[in-house]
Scaffold this motif. Sequence first.
Motif, PDB file in Angstrom:
ATOM      1  N   THR A  58       0.837  -1.200   0.000  1.00  0.00           N
ATOM      2  CA  THR A  58       0.000   0.000   0.000  1.00  0.00           C
ATOM      3  C   THR A  58       0.871   1.250   0.000  1.00  0.00           C
ATOM      4  O   THR A  58       1.886   1.306   0.702  1.00  0.00           O
ATOM      5  CB  THR A  58      -0.897   0.025   1.254  1.00  0.00           C
ATOM      6  OG1 THR A  58      -1.626  -1.198   1.325  1.00  0.00           O
ATOM      7  CG2 THR A  58      -1.855   1.198   1.231  1.00  0.00           C
ATOM      8  N   LEU A  87      -3.103  -2.359   8.184  1.00  0.00           N
ATOM      9  CA  LEU A  87      -1.734  -2.425   7.674  1.00  0.00           C
ATOM     10  C   LEU A  87      -0.716  -2.439   8.811  1.00  0.00           C
ATOM     11  O   LEU A  87      -0.976  -1.925   9.898  1.00  0.00           O
ATOM     12  CB  LEU A  87      -1.447  -1.205   6.796  1.00  0.00           C
ATOM     13  CG  LEU A  87      -2.233  -1.078   5.501  1.00  0.00           C
ATOM     14  CD1 LEU A  87      -2.037   0.321   4.916  1.00  0.00           C
ATOM     15  CD2 LEU A  87      -1.806  -2.144   4.507  1.00  0.00           C
ATOM     16  N   THR A 115       3.791  -0.702   4.316  1.00  0.00           N
ATOM     17  CA  THR A 115       3.216   0.579   3.925  1.00  0.00           C
ATOM     18  C   THR A 115       4.300   1.541   3.463  1.00  0.00           C
ATOM     19  O   THR A 115       5.338   1.688   4.119  1.00  0.00           O
ATOM     20  CB  THR A 115       2.465   1.213   5.105  1.00  0.00           C
ATOM     21  OG1 THR A 115       1.534   0.269   5.641  1.00  0.00           O
ATOM     22  CG2 THR A 115       1.734   2.469   4.671  1.00  0.00           C
TER      23      THR A 115
END
Length: 216
Positions: free
Chosen positions: A13, A171, A176
């Motif tokens: 992400t 997350l 990330t």
Amino acid sequence: MSVDSTARPRITTVVFDYGEVISRPQPPEARAELERLAGVPAEDFWTAYWAERPRFDAGAAPAEYWERIARRVGAEWGSETAADTALKQSLWAVDVGSWLYVSPASCALLDRLAARGVRLALLSNAPHDIAGTLRRSPALASFEGLFFSCDLGVCKPDPAVYTHVLTTLGLTPEETAFVDDREENFLAAKRLGIDAHHYTGTEGLESFLTDRFGAL
């Protein structure tokens, strides 16, 4: 079989800032119009503009924001007369519009990431009026989550902002990536273990993303 202990964790992400990362900087003509409307020295205006911005981004009303700027610079339009109210409304309109110009180069990178199946999210210090418009922006249509400081009541670089995004999206910091043009926001993310990139242009951003996801 040996394990490479230096291998980078897989990033799933990317969380992007909006202002001057996805958006262009405020157009010169908009900045000039704000200065004209304010009727005070440009340096004084911009110092007050940014000094009061965190409170505005954290949810304060537009009228309060512009009145606080007026008090800082000693401007006469801080009152509640009809003329001063109209002037503050003009300042508000020019300011909101000045942040809605997106960068085609950045948007092209977003489209390529989305096509690769990368999860995208936005984390922006933004007041309610800009946040409301961005929720309907075609440029952010592929984003899974849009997080704004005005809704959270706190701004980057407060660690609580980043933690809220991670928790909401399920997350870990290690999976990330985060992109922001302000050094203090970039450093705050890094301190939490997030793979952060200090944005200075699309060329550097593309290099950062290519290193994480391969050629885009």
